[in-house]
Design an enzyme around this catalytic site. Structure first.
Site, PDB file in Angstrom:
ATOM      1  N   THR A   1     -34.762 -24.503   5.409  1.00 28.48           N
ATOM      2  CA  THR A   1     -35.008 -23.218   4.756  1.00 28.48           C
ATOM      3  C   THR A   1     -36.491 -23.110   4.392  1.00 28.48           C
ATOM      4  OG1 THR A   1     -34.616 -23.953   2.470  1.00 28.48           O
ATOM      5  CG2 THR A   1     -32.672 -23.307   3.754  1.00 28.48           C
ATOM      6  N   GLY A   2     -37.011 -21.895   4.448  1.00 31.32           N
ATOM      7  CA  GLY A   2     -38.418 -21.691   4.088  1.00 31.32           C
ATOM      8  C   GLY A   2     -39.362 -22.434   5.010  1.00 31.32           C
ATOM      9  N   ALA A   3     -39.087 -22.353   6.316  1.00 29.85           N
ATOM     10  CA  ALA A   3     -39.925 -23.084   7.279  1.00 29.85           C
ATOM     11  C   ALA A   3     -41.091 -22.240   7.773  1.00 29.85           C
ATOM     12  CB  ALA A   3     -39.069 -23.554   8.454  1.00 29.85           C
TER      13      ALA A   3
ATOM     14  N   SER B   1     -43.795 -21.544   6.073  1.00 27.76           N
ATOM     15  CA  SER B   1     -45.104 -21.974   5.570  1.00 27.76           C
ATOM     16  C   SER B   1     -45.004 -23.342   4.916  1.00 27.76           C
ATOM     17  CB  SER B   1     -45.682 -20.945   4.576  1.00 27.76           C
ATOM     18  OG  SER B   1     -45.076 -21.080   3.315  1.00 27.76           O
ATOM     19  N   GLY B   2     -46.162 -23.875   4.536  1.00 21.61           N
ATOM     20  CA  GLY B   2     -46.233 -25.091   3.729  1.00 21.61           C
ATOM     21  C   GLY B   2     -45.433 -26.266   4.252  1.00 21.61           C
TER      22      GLY B   2
ATOM     23  N   TYR C   1     -39.282 -22.420 -12.897  1.00 23.80           N
ATOM     24  CA  TYR C   1     -39.442 -23.195 -11.649  1.00 23.80           C
ATOM     25  C   TYR C   1     -39.060 -24.658 -11.878  1.00 23.80           C
ATOM     26  CZ  TYR C   1     -41.738 -25.797  -7.890  1.00 23.80           C
ATOM     27  OH  TYR C   1     -42.000 -26.672  -6.849  1.00 23.80           O
TER      28      TYR C   1
END
Ligand code: LMG
Ligand code: NDP
Ligand code: PMR
Length: 399
Positions: A92-94, A96-97, A274
């Site tokens: 997941t969230g691939a 960026s970063g 967070y």
């Protein structure tokens, strides 16, 4: 202020009981590193390295870059399937970063097909291209973790693609340190905990069935944690500190209306939300381990990949912070790690045969050797883990 700084320093420098005998001051308190664990990890990785070659599988899966592309399961006999096909990993969230760097590191081995589960398809596609990930090694699929409908839709789409699922990496996150007021997910949960924890909680609960189904030699569910959620470290003592309290806000649905938007029921604080979400991530990993490891053989793991001070995570922070944070981490704390290096670390947790132990929170030393790290008291509280699990089940509609 002086008092605050003093208590911060003293609690940060307290040496955890369990590692007192053989951990150096710096190892155990500043970075949460235990020397004995470090040595163990080194030993394990070299002892098991020889197994690696025989465990790695190459071949079989057809190239595709579209979410709707045709099935890709190897049709060979079960035995051949076991030895031939590529691993299939959802990250997941691939876009960026850390997620992108991990996708790249895995794709480059030629042994993995990476499903990049992203909220912005175009951005993900561009990111994969500019990172130089070969077309046949990835598929972009839509997933917005800030919407539980989208999570369910992703799971449906993934199943329809008939790809196997061997490893799930819950990596995506948002960090809103400068927000004065809370913002919310589609279902009305405060955005940081809603995305980072609840979205991933539903995703991983649903995909557990899929992980169980396939016969890949080492199946894993990985949830990215962080040092800043662990108050047994200096980084975890920089205010505001993570603290889930008695979970009254979470139980109330984090909606900011009839309940607080914060898990502990307090005033909204984006940086704390967070850190709290990362505590939930680490607790969830351990609860998965307790409930499902024995029955399924799946490896459940979390990690702190190092301080990747250059990623998009800090996009909402003030420009001065974004300017000073990387040199501060590089030259003062020495906790800095590049996206490339961090990607290799997470890729190791996905695929290294020496990291199959379940229920572990992995970290790395300066020479990039992995070791089993210690979580803070709250982040390893089994009773809290169960409560977070049960409340989260209700919030996402599983109970
Ligand atoms: C909040 O601020 C933000 O408001 C919020 O938006 C969110 O970001 C949140 O936790 C995240 O933090 C916390 C605030 C309180 O911290 C600061 O404002 C610090 C600003 C500095 C930001 C770091 C990048 C810039 C660094 C400048 C580089 C120059 C180097 C200077 C080195 C100074 C090192 C201390 O923070 C506090 O309350 C801090 C309390 C006081 C800090 C004292 C720390 C004592 C630790 C002992 C020193 C150890 C030094 C590092 C170790 C070196 C080891 C080799
Ligand atoms: P980035 O911001 O670079 O990456 C975060 C990713 O999450 C992006 O791809 C982003 O998508 C995606 N994302 C955000 N919201 C959603 C959503 N609603 N649905 C789907 N995807 C979403 O940050 P990092 O790479 O630094 O963070 C990756 C992980 O590493 C996080 O779990 C973070 O907590 C953890 N971590 C990071 C550290 C660091 O120092 N950077 C330290 C410790 C842990 P988009 O590209 O569309 O914005
Ligand atoms: Mg921190 C001692 C080492 C250390 C490490 C490894 C980190 C990691 N940080 C350390 C120390 C300090 N930080 C100190 C001494 C300070 C006060 C000057 C400090 C401050 C600071 C701020 C303001 N640090 C931060 C912030 C953020 O906004 C980041 C954050 O908390 O996001 C939630 C952050 C981080 N420090 C880290 C890491 C890894 C982060 C990124 C957050 C994360 O992903 O967990």
């Amino acid at each position: 202020m002086a008092l605050q700084a003093a208590s911060l320093v003293s609690s940060a420098f307290a040496v955890p009981k369990e590692v007192k005998s053989n951990a150096s001051f710096k190892d155990s308190s500043l970075f949460g590193v235990s020397l004995s664990d470090h040595l163990k990890a080194n030993f394990n990785s070299s002892a098991l390295r020889s197994k690696r070659e025989s465990n790695q599988r190459v071949g079989g899966v057809r190239a595709q870059t579209m979410a709707t592309a045709s099935p890709a399961v190897n049709t060979a006999t079960p035995e051949a399937k076991k030895t031939l096909r590529k691993g299939s990993v959802v990250v997941t969230g691939a876009s960026s970063g850390l997620g992108l760097a991990t996708a790249k590191a895995l794709a480059e081995t030629g042994k993995w097909h990476v499903i990049m589960a992203c909220r912005d398809l175009l951005k993900a596609e561009r990111a994969a291209k500019s990172a130089g990930i070969a077309k046949e090694n990835y598929t972009v699929m839509h997933l917005d973790l800030a919407s539980l409908d989208s999570v369910r839709q992703f799971v449906d789409n993934f199943r329809r693609s008939e790809r196997p699922l061997d490893v799930l990496v819950c990596n995506a996150a948002v960090y809103l340190p400068t927000a004065k007021e809370p913002t919310f997910t589609a279902e009305g949960f405060e955005l940081s905990v809603g995305t980072n924890h609840l979205g991933h909680f539903l995703l991983s609960r649903l995909l557990l069935d899929d992980l169980k189904k396939f016969d890949y030699p080492s199946k894993r569910l990985i949830i990215v944690g962080s040092i800043t959620g662990n108050t047994n470290t200096l980084a975890g003592n920089v205010p505001p500190k993570a603290n889930l309290g008695d979970l009254r806000g979470l139980a109330g649905g984090l909606n900011g209306l009839n309940s607080s938007s914060m898990i502990d029921g307090g005033e909204f604080d984006g940086a704390k939300a967070y850190k709290d979400s990362k505590v939930c991530n680490m607790l969830t990993m351990q609860e998965f381990h307790r409930r499902f490891h024995e029955e399924t053989g799946i490896t459940f793991a979390s990690l702190y990949p190092g301080c990747i001070a250059t990623t998009g995570l800090f996009r909402e922070h003030i420009p001065l912070f974004r300017l000073l944070f990387p040199p501060f981490q590089k030259y003062v704390t020495k906790g800095f790690v590049s996206e490339h290096e961090a990607g290799k670390r997470l890729a190791q947790v996905v695929s290294d045969p020496s990291l199959t132990k379940s229920g572990i929170y992995w970290s790395w030393n300066k020479d990039s050797a992995s070791f089993e790290n210690q979580l803070s008291q709250e982040a390893s509280d089994a009773d809290k883990a169960r409560k977070v699990w049960e409340i989260s089940e209700k919030l996402v509609g599983l109970a």
